[in-house]
Design a protein around this motif. Sequence first.
Motif, short mmCIF file in Angstrom:
data_model
loop_
_atom_site.label_atom_id
_atom_site.label_comp_id
_atom_site.label_asym_id
_atom_site.label_seq_id
_atom_site.Cartn_x
_atom_site.Cartn_y
_atom_site.Cartn_z
N VAL A 26 49.64 37.22 32.27
CA VAL A 26 48.87 36.83 31.14
C VAL A 26 47.39 36.60 31.33
O VAL A 26 46.56 37.05 30.52
CB VAL A 26 49.49 35.79 30.34
N THR A 37 48.88 40.56 24.83
CA THR A 37 47.77 39.76 25.57
C THR A 37 46.51 40.44 25.62
O THR A 37 45.44 39.77 25.25
CB THR A 37 48.18 39.26 26.98
N TYR A 55 60.00 42.24 28.01
CA TYR A 55 59.19 41.15 27.81
C TYR A 55 57.93 41.15 28.58
O TYR A 55 56.81 40.93 27.79
CB TYR A 55 59.87 39.84 28.49
N THR A 56 57.77 41.52 29.74
CA THR A 56 56.53 41.76 30.30
C THR A 56 55.59 42.84 29.75
O THR A 56 54.49 42.55 29.57
CB THR A 56 56.74 42.12 31.90
N SER A 95 55.51 32.09 30.96
CA SER A 95 54.89 33.38 30.41
C SER A 95 54.52 33.20 29.06
O SER A 95 53.57 33.73 28.40
CB SER A 95 55.77 34.51 30.94
N ARG A 96 55.68 32.95 28.12
CA ARG A 96 55.66 33.04 26.90
C ARG A 96 54.72 32.05 26.34
O ARG A 96 53.79 32.33 25.43
CB ARG A 96 57.23 32.51 26.21
N TYR A 151 60.32 38.91 20.60
CA TYR A 151 61.58 38.74 21.75
C TYR A 151 62.88 39.11 21.04
O TYR A 151 63.75 39.53 21.85
CB TYR A 151 61.51 37.63 22.52
N ARG A 183 54.40 41.68 26.47
CA ARG A 183 53.32 40.60 26.82
C ARG A 183 51.92 41.22 27.37
O ARG A 183 50.76 40.57 26.93
CB ARG A 183 53.77 39.52 27.89
N THR A 205 51.11 33.27 26.62
CA THR A 205 50.65 34.21 25.72
C THR A 205 50.49 33.64 24.49
O THR A 205 49.62 34.06 23.47
CB THR A 205 51.81 35.36 25.55
N GLU A 206 51.37 32.36 24.09
CA GLU A 206 50.90 31.68 22.69
C GLU A 206 49.40 31.13 22.98
O GLU A 206 48.81 30.91 21.80
CB GLU A 206 52.12 30.85 22.52
N VAL A 220 51.94 36.72 18.30
CA VAL A 220 52.93 36.56 19.59
C VAL A 220 53.78 37.72 19.41
O VAL A 220 54.07 38.13 18.45
CB VAL A 220 53.59 34.95 19.10
N PRO A 221 54.42 37.96 20.75
CA PRO A 221 55.55 38.80 20.74
C PRO A 221 56.79 38.48 19.84
O PRO A 221 57.02 37.48 19.69
CB PRO A 221 56.05 38.69 22.16
#
Lengths: 236, 342
Positions: free
Chosen positions: B100, A77, A69-70, B58-59, A215, A73, B62-63, A212-213
């Motif tokens: 982020v 990002t 996840y990190t 965190s999600r 996941y 991101r 990022t969005e 966006v990621p």
Amino acid sequence: MKMLAIDTSTHVMSVGVGEDNKLLGEYTTNFKKNHSVRLMPAIDHLLQELNIQPADLDGIAVAKGPGSYTGVRIGITTAKSMAWALNIPVYAVSSLAVLAQNAKYFSGFISPFMDARRGQVYTGLYKADNGVVQLVEKDRIILLDDWLRLLKDKDKPVLFLGQDWDMHEHSIKEALQDKAWNGDFSSATPRTGELLQLAYTQGAPLSAHEVVPEYTQLTEAEKKWQAANKGKKKHE
Amino acid sequence: MNTNKQQKENEIILAIETSCDETAAAVVQGGQEVLSNVVASQIESHQRFGGVVPELASRHHTENITFVIEEAMEKANITFEQLDAVAVTEGPGLVGALLVGVNAAKAVAYAHQLPLLPVHHISGHIQAARLLRPWRYPALSLVVSGGHTELILLKDEGEYEVIGQTRDDAAGEAYDKVARTLELPYPGGPQIDRLAEKGNKTLDLPIAWLESDSFDFSFSGLKSAVINTLHNAKQRGETIRPEDMAASFQHSVVTVLTEKTKRAASQHHVQQVVVAGGVAANNGLRSALRDAFSDSDIELTIPPLSLCTDNAAMIGAAAHVQWKKQHTANWDLNGVPGLALT
Ligand SMILES: [Zn+2]
């Protein structure tokens, strides 16, 4: 068209730059060290070597996950913020598709995968046709045992690609016997050269805001909340 | 840093803050003038969980991050060519959330080859005061938030000395825990503040003064006393009005915060007292401090609510100090969850 590519979805960190049909440079490392600290210096190093200014870039390709996840991101990002600031598009590509590219001349099925804890893996099923890799079964998070059952039914050789082969070798070989193959250390390593190849040939340009990621699953808190509130809505 | 912008005093800084559950960006000129201040709150998303879920925060960051930065730039009507630097909260905070902001700030700064200014989140809360009026040194700051309760002495610009801090819970943490005990919705601080206004201090709850010369705080005993008092009343079949419990609890917190701030201010002969952090939005605390300093020569600065809760304008204000000291970061800047102020 000059394109920067970033993949930080696993321990492997890869940064690359392509121009039209040429890979100008690629910097790939495979060791456990902080992507947040190392990514931007790596980009700076590569662009300086190539004598390319950020403003010369026409697009940014990024591995969008699944993966850490990190890690995902940090890559996303960085890619979307830089692309937004430069007003250029982002090409977001599946991290598993990037790995599958390493087997584009293999004739059987390709299963790029990453360990996802608790007996699960992130994976998808791919197949190469004359050097072009196509998706057969979409990316997902799944119990490895369930995935192996699904592959066994196909009764064809499967090439497993990824950094977590050692962890799951026993289960995979037990389930698929001599139909299970594993990649060498080079083909098990995701590289931005392949990410660029995908972005140039199949990538759809996205505006930075949209990126966006991937996941493949909700957060633990959301999953628990959904389970606890299941059916509640219906009675309301 | 690979940039050679002329050092000037009315520099324009884009500031980014993502240390907890607010995605924020602002444009600040000369550490004084807020050209824009955009905050995307995630409270609604975390409310159902009764607190901030770090991975979810965190999600969302990022969005939202590029939308928020874009809005800040558009509202300020500023182009990249006019920007002198990009500032970002380096820490403390939730690590995934900080990352982020840090990576977005690095990417924007790198894209336009601008200097990068790392900012300590608490220095941001304190420096929000500079957006109201110039500092008068020596000064004292009472920092009260969900994670912090500190008395900080500023002998000169950007020089922070922690002279008192909590030994257990932060004031905001105590508010949240007591709110949960009273079954109030998240976030609990404002709820207790509202209830307290309607209640009376009828209950005798402890005030932790600690050693007579100490500027430290302790709120865990008070929190336990609230829980015990409610529990005992229930056992006896008595009911306590939540309004009265809120008023009594708030009295204990506000009294010790106000008294110690006043004592530290006179002991260190400060000219200005600045109240900072999310709990500085508390009406009970604001009015008690105003009363305490009403007949004093010491200037009391309490920022408006929008500058007390997490925002990026305060980061832009603190970045001005970094800019003047030329404290820039390299491209290897990381988010540091436990970053120390001094
Ligand atoms: Zn804060």
